[in-house]
Write a protein that holds these residues in place. Sequence first.
Motif, PDB file in Angstrom:
ATOM      1  N   TYR A  21       0.824  -1.245   0.198  1.00 51.75           N
ATOM      2  CA  TYR A  21       0.170  -0.137   0.144  1.00 51.75           C
ATOM      3  C   TYR A  21       1.033   1.196   0.077  1.00 51.75           C
ATOM      4  CZ  TYR A  21      -4.006  -2.834   1.148  1.00 51.75           C
ATOM      5  OH  TYR A  21      -5.157  -3.677   1.095  1.00 51.75           O
ATOM      6  N   MET A  22       0.474   2.158  -1.049  1.00 44.46           N
ATOM      7  CA  MET A  22       1.180   3.556  -0.950  1.00 44.46           C
ATOM      8  C   MET A  22       0.158   4.652  -1.231  1.00 44.46           C
ATOM      9  SD  MET A  22       3.378   3.778  -4.333  1.00 44.46           S
ATOM     10  CE  MET A  22       4.660   2.611  -3.756  1.00 44.46           C
ATOM     11  N   ALA A  23       0.330   5.945  -0.857  1.00 44.73           N
ATOM     12  CA  ALA A  23      -0.325   7.142  -1.287  1.00 44.73           C
ATOM     13  C   ALA A  23       0.622   8.193  -1.385  1.00 44.73           C
ATOM     14  CB  ALA A  23      -1.546   7.346  -0.291  1.00 44.73           C
ATOM     15  N   GLU A  24       0.404   9.371  -2.149  1.00 41.52           N
ATOM     16  CA  GLU A  24       1.129  10.587  -2.238  1.00 41.52           C
ATOM     17  C   GLU A  24       2.682  10.475  -2.292  1.00 41.52           C
ATOM     18  OE1 GLU A  24       0.012  13.144   0.781  1.00 41.52           O
ATOM     19  OE2 GLU A  24      -2.057  12.625   0.887  1.00 41.52           O
ATOM     20  N   PHE A  25       2.859   9.649  -3.383  1.00 36.12           N
ATOM     21  CA  PHE A  25       4.520   9.313  -3.627  1.00 36.12           C
ATOM     22  C   PHE A  25       5.064  10.615  -4.373  1.00 36.12           C
ATOM     23  CE2 PHE A  25       7.797   8.093  -6.466  1.00 36.12           C
ATOM     24  CZ  PHE A  25       8.768   7.271  -5.565  1.00 36.12           C
ATOM     25  N   GLN A  26       6.114  11.110  -3.920  1.00 35.72           N
ATOM     26  CA  GLN A  26       6.918  12.390  -4.280  1.00 35.72           C
ATOM     27  C   GLN A  26       8.336  11.995  -4.341  1.00 35.72           C
ATOM     28  OE1 GLN A  26       4.870  16.234  -3.062  1.00 35.72           O
ATOM     29  NE2 GLN A  26       4.347  14.830  -1.302  1.00 35.72           N
ATOM     30  N   ILE A  27       8.910  12.715  -5.423  1.00 33.81           N
ATOM     31  CA  ILE A  27      10.280  12.584  -5.327  1.00 33.81           C
ATOM     32  C   ILE A  27      10.718  14.323  -5.693  1.00 33.81           C
ATOM     33  CG2 ILE A  27      12.663  12.301  -6.362  1.00 33.81           C
ATOM     34  CD1 ILE A  27      11.289   9.435  -7.405  1.00 33.81           C
ATOM     35  N   PHE A  28      11.814  14.869  -4.738  1.00 28.22           N
ATOM     36  CA  PHE A  28      12.166  16.047  -4.965  1.00 28.22           C
ATOM     37  C   PHE A  28      13.761  16.096  -5.128  1.00 28.22           C
ATOM     38  CE2 PHE A  28       8.670  15.963  -1.866  1.00 28.22           C
ATOM     39  CZ  PHE A  28       7.826  17.019  -2.411  1.00 28.22           C
ATOM     40  N   GLY A  29      14.162  17.023  -6.005  1.00 30.72           N
ATOM     41  CA  GLY A  29      15.620  17.189  -6.604  1.00 30.72           C
ATOM     42  C   GLY A  29      16.253  18.086  -5.440  1.00 30.72           C
ATOM     43  N   VAL A  30      15.924  18.337  -4.221  1.00 32.05           N
ATOM     44  CA  VAL A  30      16.768  18.775  -3.254  1.00 32.05           C
ATOM     45  C   VAL A  30      16.680  18.115  -1.983  1.00 32.05           C
ATOM     46  CG1 VAL A  30      16.508  21.278  -4.236  1.00 32.05           C
ATOM     47  CG2 VAL A  30      14.814  20.392  -2.401  1.00 32.05           C
ATOM     48  N   ALA A  31      17.584  18.222  -1.101  1.00 30.69           N
ATOM     49  CA  ALA A  31      17.452  17.506   0.532  1.00 30.69           C
ATOM     50  C   ALA A  31      16.616  18.369   1.285  1.00 30.69           C
ATOM     51  CB  ALA A  31      18.825  17.469   0.803  1.00 30.69           C
ATOM     52  N   ALA A  32      15.295  17.642   1.701  1.00 27.93           N
ATOM     53  CA  ALA A  32      14.549  18.452   2.488  1.00 27.93           C
ATOM     54  C   ALA A  32      15.278  18.731   3.819  1.00 27.93           C
ATOM     55  CB  ALA A  32      13.202  17.752   2.795  1.00 27.93           C
ATOM     56  N   SER A  33      14.799  19.594   4.708  1.00 27.02           N
ATOM     57  CA  SER A  33      15.471  19.870   6.000  1.00 27.02           C
ATOM     58  C   SER A  33      14.346  19.153   7.022  1.00 27.02           C
ATOM     59  CB  SER A  33      15.443  21.386   6.496  1.00 27.02           C
ATOM     60  OG  SER A  33      14.000  21.848   6.522  1.00 27.02           O
ATOM     61  N   ASP A  34      14.890  19.063   8.245  1.00 25.11           N
ATOM     62  CA  ASP A  34      14.211  18.273   9.310  1.00 25.11           C
ATOM     63  C   ASP A  34      12.442  18.888   9.270  1.00 25.11           C
ATOM     64  OD1 ASP A  34      16.101  16.563   9.928  1.00 25.11           O
ATOM     65  OD2 ASP A  34      16.774  17.711  11.584  1.00 25.11           O
ATOM     66  N   ASP A  35      12.666  20.227   9.254  1.00 22.91           N
ATOM     67  CA  ASP A  35      11.482  21.120   9.242  1.00 22.91           C
ATOM     68  C   ASP A  35      10.505  20.743   8.274  1.00 22.91           C
ATOM     69  OD1 ASP A  35      12.044  22.218  11.757  1.00 22.91           O
ATOM     70  OD2 ASP A  35      12.768  24.218  11.068  1.00 22.91           O
ATOM     71  N   GLN A  36      11.075  20.723   6.974  1.00 25.55           N
ATOM     72  CA  GLN A  36      10.327  20.348   5.765  1.00 25.55           C
ATOM     73  C   GLN A  36       9.764  19.100   5.660  1.00 25.55           C
ATOM     74  OE1 GLN A  36      13.363  21.684   2.902  1.00 25.55           O
ATOM     75  NE2 GLN A  36      12.380  23.337   2.361  1.00 25.55           N
ATOM     76  N   VAL A  37      10.592  17.821   6.497  1.00 29.45           N
ATOM     77  CA  VAL A  37      10.127  16.682   6.508  1.00 29.45           C
ATOM     78  C   VAL A  37       8.953  16.682   7.381  1.00 29.45           C
ATOM     79  CG1 VAL A  37      10.764  14.325   7.133  1.00 29.45           C
ATOM     80  CG2 VAL A  37      12.124  15.616   5.814  1.00 29.45           C
ATOM     81  N   ALA A  38       9.149  17.223   8.494  1.00 29.40           N
ATOM     82  CA  ALA A  38       7.915  17.245   9.625  1.00 29.40           C
ATOM     83  C   ALA A  38       6.576  18.087   8.715  1.00 29.40           C
ATOM     84  CB  ALA A  38       8.323  18.347  10.596  1.00 29.40           C
ATOM     85  N   ASN A  39       6.734  19.030   7.805  1.00 28.97           N
ATOM     86  CA  ASN A  39       5.789  19.837   7.237  1.00 28.97           C
ATOM     87  C   ASN A  39       5.045  18.768   6.200  1.00 28.97           C
ATOM     88  OD1 ASN A  39       6.026  22.182   8.539  1.00 28.97           O
ATOM     89  ND2 ASN A  39       7.320  23.100   7.033  1.00 28.97           N
ATOM     90  N   LEU A  40       5.936  18.052   5.638  1.00 27.29           N
ATOM     91  CA  LEU A  40       5.226  17.080   4.649  1.00 27.29           C
ATOM     92  C   LEU A  40       4.596  16.171   5.412  1.00 27.29           C
ATOM     93  CD1 LEU A  40       8.302  16.156   2.470  1.00 27.29           C
ATOM     94  CD2 LEU A  40       6.116  17.266   1.495  1.00 27.29           C
ATOM     95  N   PHE A  41       4.882  15.814   6.637  1.00 24.20           N
ATOM     96  CA  PHE A  41       3.981  14.895   7.499  1.00 24.20           C
ATOM     97  C   PHE A  41       2.827  15.544   7.965  1.00 24.20           C
ATOM     98  CE2 PHE A  41       3.269  13.486  11.742  1.00 24.20           C
ATOM     99  CZ  PHE A  41       2.546  12.402  11.827  1.00 24.20           C
ATOM    100  N   ARG A  42       2.778  16.709   8.391  1.00 29.21           N
ATOM    101  CA  ARG A  42       1.917  17.522   8.837  1.00 29.21           C
ATOM    102  C   ARG A  42       0.680  17.724   7.708  1.00 29.21           C
ATOM    103  NH1 ARG A  42       5.489  19.781  12.651  1.00 29.21           N
ATOM    104  NH2 ARG A  42       5.955  21.312  11.254  1.00 29.21           N
ATOM    105  N   ALA A  43       1.136  18.009   6.466  1.00 29.07           N
ATOM    106  CA  ALA A  43       0.423  18.551   5.477  1.00 29.07           C
ATOM    107  C   ALA A  43      -0.238  17.219   4.891  1.00 29.07           C
ATOM    108  CB  ALA A  43       1.189  18.968   4.219  1.00 29.07           C
ATOM    109  N   GLY A  44       0.278  16.101   4.891  1.00 31.55           N
ATOM    110  CA  GLY A  44      -0.405  14.796   4.818  1.00 31.55           C
ATOM    111  C   GLY A  44      -1.820  14.480   5.651  1.00 31.55           C
ATOM    112  N   GLY A  45      -1.441  14.516   7.007  1.00 31.17           N
ATOM    113  CA  GLY A  45      -2.265  14.057   7.645  1.00 31.17           C
ATOM    114  C   GLY A  45      -2.318  12.743   8.220  1.00 31.17           C
TER     115      GLY A  45
END
Length: 466
Positions: free
Chosen positions: A439-463
């Motif tokens: 099972y998977m949902a909202e699969f994404q790849i970015f061309g930059v390294a996300a910071s710790d805060d950005q990873v946390a934002n990805l998690f919070r934005a997805g709920g």
Amino acid sequence: MELQDCLGRLQHTDLSELQGALADLSVSQREMLSMACGLVETSEAPPPPPPVDRAANHSFFSDLAAQTTDLLAKRFEERLNGAAAQIRRAYAQALQKEKDAFQRQLTELTAHFATAKGEADVGPKDTKVGSFEEASRLQQQVSALLEQPRPRLDGEEVAYCQATALVLKELLKDADRLREYGQRRLAALSLDFRPKGLTGKEYPVTVHPAVDTVMEVKRRLRGGHGLESCVVKLCTTGDGLVELCDAQPMMDYNLAQELTVIFVDSLVASPLVRLGFEDPNDLSFESVSGRAGSLEEPGEVEWVNTLGKKGVNIKNRGCIVLPEPIQLREEWTISVWTLAPIDVNDHTYRDLVDSMRSQQLIAVILARGKLGNYNSNSFIEGFNVRDLTPGWHHICVVGHGRVTTYYVDGRSVGCKRCKARGEIGVVGNSRGCREAWGYMAEFQIFGVAASDDQVANLFRAGGSEV
């Protein structure tokens, strides 16, 4: 002698004196003369008729009756056939008149509204009012045409007629031309679309609602206003914020009501791949490029909509092939939501990504529940997905410098001194292998390294819903 004397006397008597001469004869003389006259009449009379043959007469009249009956039957059949032929001719003529009238009206209608040569290149010339009047008039005329009596349009088989076949063939051509005209005019309808942000600022963009999807409009909004690093959401505001579906054409929504555009900034820049799985009929649609990839073993890639997320369940040899491979370079981020519980004993490996050539770049893998990199044989100790609570969970992997860092639900669970580099073209498995992710949902790849805060934002934005 006495008879001869009487005859001699009468022979020399005039016709006027004959009555007096007969009166002078004696009674005996008159009797003799009468008998002599009777013998003469008898000798001069025709012979008696032969006896009647009753059997011959019966055969004659029977033959005559049979011949008369046959003649009458033939005459009746001829008249009946003639009347039937007249009826058929009259029906065929009436039918042909209706067909000719139908074809003539449709041809005139098509010719009247046919697009002039070169019109598609220069775009529509009508005002909005003129276009509406034209479309309304065309609809009324087609409706009136379709309401006319249409004999034998129910698929009933009829005898082949070359003329009828040619008429119907031309009728289909006219209908095709009318359909093409409608499609061109529909695609030419444009709109100055001005959604507002949460601050009230307008973001104008020109759209063609009949052909432009929501995703295409989002792409134009990002490109037209310098917001490439943002996630764009288009929402209706009638009954709260309801997000428009990426795969739907804009005309499926009421564009007369106000739409709100939301730019979610400062998440992660330089998006390369996003699989949202919004459309169950197009699971390989990749929204950054606006193109669809393909499915290998489509029956093994199942659409799911559960616990607030839309995604896929990839099984056995199923996988998603991207429309175009992307490169993992010096920096990258891979983000995905996965559904627990995960049976780590079901199969040893679960591959999240790989190159087009099988087993060449499995940058993220679950090996009996451990997160790691298959090609460098490096795995995180102290964490196993079998310990996740039931529900959706966020997994993020960041490559930077010579280090790969692993995150689960917004928090780091460890890092390894290795980093994958190269081509990624397959998601959810390695081609031809039984190492499906599940099972998977909202699969994404970015061309930059996300910071710790950005990873946390990805998690919070997805709920998440458990």
